[in-house]
Motif scaffolding. Structure first.
Motif, PDB file in Angstrom:
ATOM      1  N   VAL B  42      10.318 -12.970  39.397  1.00  0.00           N
ATOM      2  CA  VAL B  42      10.436 -11.347  39.079  1.00  0.00           C
ATOM      3  C   VAL B  42       8.954 -10.689  39.439  1.00  0.00           C
ATOM      4  N   PRO B  43       9.053  -9.849  40.455  1.00  0.00           N
ATOM      5  CA  PRO B  43       7.840  -9.358  40.681  1.00  0.00           C
ATOM      6  C   PRO B  43       7.382  -8.383  40.027  1.00  0.00           C
ATOM      7  N   ARG B  44       5.821  -8.001  39.978  1.00  0.00           N
ATOM      8  CA  ARG B  44       5.277  -7.055  39.212  1.00  0.00           C
ATOM      9  C   ARG B  44       6.022  -5.690  38.990  1.00  0.00           C
ATOM     10  N   GLY B  45       5.917  -5.131  37.983  1.00  0.00           N
ATOM     11  CA  GLY B  45       6.725  -3.744  37.799  1.00  0.00           C
ATOM     12  C   GLY B  45       8.213  -3.515  37.897  1.00  0.00           C
ATOM     13  N   GLN B  46       8.966  -4.942  37.983  1.00  0.00           N
ATOM     14  CA  GLN B  46      10.258  -4.819  38.206  1.00  0.00           C
ATOM     15  C   GLN B  46      10.761  -4.990  36.699  1.00  0.00           C
ATOM     16  N   VAL B  47      12.064  -3.965  36.655  1.00  0.00           N
ATOM     17  CA  VAL B  47      12.611  -4.127  35.329  1.00  0.00           C
ATOM     18  C   VAL B  47      13.897  -4.891  35.373  1.00  0.00           C
ATOM     19  N   VAL B  48      14.207  -6.128  34.852  1.00  0.00           N
ATOM     20  CA  VAL B  48      15.377  -6.773  35.207  1.00  0.00           C
ATOM     21  C   VAL B  48      16.280  -6.874  33.927  1.00  0.00           C
ATOM     22  N   VAL B  49      17.477  -6.333  33.925  1.00  0.00           N
ATOM     23  CA  VAL B  49      18.256  -6.528  32.922  1.00  0.00           C
ATOM     24  C   VAL B  49      19.135  -7.993  33.106  1.00  0.00           C
ATOM     25  N   MET B 214      25.074  -1.360  28.918  1.00  0.00           N
ATOM     26  CA  MET B 214      25.287  -0.952  30.338  1.00  0.00           C
ATOM     27  C   MET B 214      24.729   0.319  30.709  1.00  0.00           C
ATOM     28  N   GLY B 215      24.574   1.235  29.855  1.00  0.00           N
ATOM     29  CA  GLY B 215      23.928   2.686  30.187  1.00  0.00           C
ATOM     30  C   GLY B 215      22.499   2.281  30.595  1.00  0.00           C
ATOM     31  N   PHE B 216      21.788   1.548  29.808  1.00  0.00           N
ATOM     32  CA  PHE B 216      20.362   1.350  30.237  1.00  0.00           C
ATOM     33  C   PHE B 216      20.269   0.591  31.428  1.00  0.00           C
ATOM     34  N   ALA B 217      21.214  -0.263  31.560  1.00  0.00           N
ATOM     35  CA  ALA B 217      21.038  -1.260  32.973  1.00  0.00           C
ATOM     36  C   ALA B 217      21.440  -0.153  34.097  1.00  0.00           C
ATOM     37  N   ARG B 218      22.026   0.684  34.076  1.00  0.00           N
ATOM     38  CA  ARG B 218      22.456   1.411  35.235  1.00  0.00           C
ATOM     39  C   ARG B 218      21.174   2.423  35.389  1.00  0.00           C
ATOM     40  N   ALA B 220      17.965   2.442  34.061  1.00  0.00           N
ATOM     41  CA  ALA B 220      16.472   1.917  34.090  1.00  0.00           C
ATOM     42  C   ALA B 220      16.318   0.534  34.799  1.00  0.00           C
ATOM     43  N   ALA B 221      17.152  -0.137  35.089  1.00  0.00           N
ATOM     44  CA  ALA B 221      16.945  -1.550  35.647  1.00  0.00           C
ATOM     45  C   ALA B 221      16.755  -1.504  37.139  1.00  0.00           C
ATOM     46  N   HIS B 222      15.959  -2.299  37.876  1.00  0.00           N
ATOM     47  CA  HIS B 222      15.909  -2.299  39.115  1.00  0.00           C
ATOM     48  C   HIS B 222      16.872  -3.411  39.662  1.00  0.00           C
ATOM     49  N   ARG B 223      17.163  -4.208  38.673  1.00  0.00           N
ATOM     50  CA  ARG B 223      17.976  -5.549  39.010  1.00  0.00           C
ATOM     51  C   ARG B 223      18.718  -5.885  37.841  1.00  0.00           C
ATOM     52  N   VAL B 224      19.880  -6.585  38.413  1.00  0.00           N
ATOM     53  CA  VAL B 224      20.766  -7.067  37.341  1.00  0.00           C
ATOM     54  C   VAL B 224      20.855  -8.474  37.398  1.00  0.00           C
ATOM     55  N   LEU B 225      20.621  -9.535  36.587  1.00  0.00           N
ATOM     56  CA  LEU B 225      21.288 -10.832  36.560  1.00  0.00           C
ATOM     57  C   LEU B 225      22.296 -11.039  35.781  1.00  0.00           C
ATOM     58  N   PHE B 226      23.564 -11.604  36.287  1.00  0.00           N
ATOM     59  CA  PHE B 226      24.619 -11.854  35.276  1.00  0.00           C
ATOM     60  C   PHE B 226      24.679 -13.559  35.141  1.00  0.00           C
ATOM     61  N   MET B 227      24.617 -13.601  33.881  1.00  0.00           N
ATOM     62  CA  MET B 227      24.700 -15.244  33.697  1.00  0.00           C
ATOM     63  C   MET B 227      26.021 -15.665  32.911  1.00  0.00           C
ATOM     64  N   ALA B 228      26.402 -16.645  33.218  1.00  0.00           N
ATOM     65  CA  ALA B 228      27.749 -17.337  32.598  1.00  0.00           C
ATOM     66  C   ALA B 228      27.523 -18.878  32.576  1.00  0.00           C
ATOM     67  N   GLN B 239      23.532  -1.051  41.082  1.00  0.00           N
ATOM     68  CA  GLN B 239      24.717  -0.112  41.708  1.00  0.00           C
ATOM     69  C   GLN B 239      25.797  -1.194  42.205  1.00  0.00           C
ATOM     70  N   ASP B 240      25.218  -2.076  42.875  1.00  0.00           N
ATOM     71  CA  ASP B 240      26.274  -3.261  43.431  1.00  0.00           C
ATOM     72  C   ASP B 240      26.883  -4.040  42.395  1.00  0.00           C
ATOM     73  N   PHE B 241      26.038  -4.415  41.354  1.00  0.00           N
ATOM     74  CA  PHE B 241      26.742  -5.084  40.330  1.00  0.00           C
ATOM     75  C   PHE B 241      28.045  -4.249  39.715  1.00  0.00           C
ATOM     76  N   PHE B 242      27.656  -3.087  39.229  1.00  0.00           N
ATOM     77  CA  PHE B 242      28.536  -2.354  38.572  1.00  0.00           C
ATOM     78  C   PHE B 242      29.907  -1.715  39.173  1.00  0.00           C
ATOM     79  N   SER B 243      29.386  -1.639  40.700  1.00  0.00           N
ATOM     80  CA  SER B 243      30.760  -0.856  41.350  1.00  0.00           C
ATOM     81  C   SER B 243      31.395  -2.162  42.397  1.00  0.00           C
ATOM     82  N   ASN B 244      30.724  -3.054  42.557  1.00  0.00           N
ATOM     83  CA  ASN B 244      31.126  -3.907  43.470  1.00  0.00           C
ATOM     84  C   ASN B 244      30.752  -5.497  43.012  1.00  0.00           C
ATOM     85  N   PRO B 245      31.229  -5.941  41.763  1.00  0.00           N
ATOM     86  CA  PRO B 245      30.958  -7.312  41.445  1.00  0.00           C
ATOM     87  C   PRO B 245      31.711  -8.460  42.499  1.00  0.00           C
TER      88      PRO B 245
END
Lengths: 222, 260
Positions: B42-49, B214-218, B220-228, B239-245
């Motif tokens: 995670v680089p400086r200043g990045q918001v990861v959801v 999800m609203g916050f993720a869309r 404010a986030a710069h990046r989404v990690l999806f864990m399972a 953008q990619d995660f929500f429109s094109n998982p």
């Protein structure tokens, strides 16, 4: 009927009881808190010491603990605790015995109090960068104490009555005077018993009521 | 999986280490493998959801970053420093990593202002008056300055969580971890906490946010990690995660939460 009372210093004897109780209570609170800290500490050696100490000492009859102070510490090892006279020495030895014994009950009450503090409280404190000692001192113990004022009151009342055991090593507290009076005044033995029983109730009842109020006021609201 | 930052907010250069770096991190709860070979920068200043179904290990990942949950193998570094073992060094590192919990965890026996000044005074050795001034500024900023002298139990959930954010910010952290910060809140209080977090994100704070918002993720986030099942399955932009998982797990997850 009450004429004989003037020959005895009942108030003086109860004053010794009060002194024994107060000094022992302060000592037990301090040593008991340290023991509780050991029992929840992350250092295995400390935990083991705390557990062993509590389980051994609280299972020895108090009379034995007090006699061991006199026979073992003083008469065998010559530990007089700085007392210049035998009266002063016995008084101090008795207090030491009460502290060693009562602190185990303080420790266990406190430990159950620590268990009532949600784990998130300590986690939040650690996340701020506080060390183990700081977390215990500033966050966990203050909340634990407030939740165990009730049980600690019972310990204090038990301690007040337990001070009668000091008579076994000749400390001139209330119960020693009572034995003397029951011998000399055998015709009013019932009255003598009543006087001393009332004396203890007068000492402990207000303490219990007062601390009951304090417990309600100090309770942590979650 | 890819370790490079795929968001737009990364301001890292070649010379500064990433704010958070996990290498081959594994964590077990008994037989349960809760984190599987996590590699992450995670680089400086990045918001990861961090998103994912419950039990996917996302909270554990968040808590592993300041070692509230120690990992069993691999390494985690914060600002180039590997996490030390329990002790003074770890406490010093935690002071630089702010954390906000699901259950707020405000100190119940202390007033709001005492909650916010405790860390600076006892850990940073800031004077009481200076800590108070900073604390009042922060409480002003999260909108609860008028509640400063109250106790946590007297505040609403949303106010408590904003106080908890102020408490974390008072340490002037390099990075903020949010472990499901709105999950214990009544619905009408979620927004006030998310607004506070969004303004923090806009100011360039490095943030790791475990959430179901999800609203916050869309927004404010710069990046989404999806864990399972303890693994990072997808690592992409919102953008990619929500429109094109890409994975079935993510499609399934999004299908369940976006249709209701």
């Amino acid at each position: 009927m009450f004429d004989f009372l003037t020959e005895y210093d009942i108030l003086g004897a109860f004053w010794v009881t009060v002194q024994l109780t107060v000094y022992s209570a302060i000592g037990s609170l301090i040593w008991g808190t340290i023991l509780a800290g050991m029992r929840v500490s992350p250092v295995p050696v400390m935990r083991a010491f705390g557990t062993a100490y509590v389980n051994i000492v609280r299972n020895i009859p108090l009379t034995l603990v007090i006699i061991a102070m006199s026979l073992g510490l003083y008469q065998t090892l010559n530990v007089a605790l700085g007392g210049n006279t035998i009266t002063a020495t016995n008084f101090r030895l008795a207090i030491l015995g009460f502290v060693l014994y009562t602190s185990t009950f303080v420790c266990e009450s406190l430990r159950s109090g620590i268990n009532t503090v949600p784990v998130g409280q300590a986690e939040a404190a650690r996340a701020l960068g506080l060390g183990f000692g700081q977390v215990l001192r500033m966050i966990v113990l203050p909340q634990a104490f407030r939740s165990v004022i009730g049980p600690l009151t019972s310990v204090l009342i038990a301690l007040t009555k337990n001070t009668t055991v000091a008579s076994t090593i000749g400390v001139a507290e209330a119960s020693l005077l009572m034995s003397e009076m029951t011998e000399n005044e055998s015709d009013v033995i019932g009255l003598v018993f009543m006087i001393f029983a009332m004396g203890f109730v007068i000492l402990t009842l207000p303490v219990g009521l007062l601390l009951g109020r304090v417990a309600k006021k100090a309770a942590v609201k979650r | 999986m890819s370790t490079e930052a795929s968001g737009s907010g990364g301001a890292s250069t070649a010379t500064t280490p990433p704010m958070i770096k996990a290498t081959a991190a594994d964590k077990y709860f008994g037989d349960l493998h809760v984190l599987k070979d996590i590699n992450l920068e995670v680089p400086r200043g990045q918001v990861v959801v961090v998103l994912g179904p419950s039990g996917s290990g996302k909270s554990t990942l968040c808590r592993a970053i300041n070692r509230l949950e120690p990992i069993n193998s691999g390494t985690i570094e914060v600002d180039g420093e590997p996490l030390p073992a329990e002790g003074k060094a770890l406490a010093a590192l935690r002071a630089d990593v702010g954390m906000v919990f699901q259950q707020f965890n405000l100190f119940s026996h202390k007033s709001i202002i005492e909650n916010v000044t405790l860390g600076p005074v006892k850990v940073r050795r800031v004077s009481q008056s200076e800590a108070r001034t900073t604390a009042m500024e922060l409480l002003e900023r999260v909108g609860i300055a008028d509640q400063a002298e109250k106790y946590p139990a007297q505040l609403s959930g949303g106010q408590q969580q904003r106080a908890a954010i102020a408490r974390a910010l008072a340490m002037k952290p390099k990075v903020m971890l949010f472990d499901e910060p709105t999950s214990a809140l009544d619905p009408e209080m979620v927004q006030e906490v998310l607004d506070t977090m969004t303004s923090l994100a806009d100011e360039g704070m490095t943030m790791v946010v475990v959430t179901h918002e999800m609203g916050f993720a869309r927004r404010a986030a710069h990046r989404v990690l999806f864990m399972a099942d303890g693994e990072v399955v997808e690592d992409s932009t919102p953008q990619d995660f929500f429109s094109n998982p890409k994975t079935d797990r993510a499609k399934d997850f999004l299908g369940k939460i976006l249709t209701h």
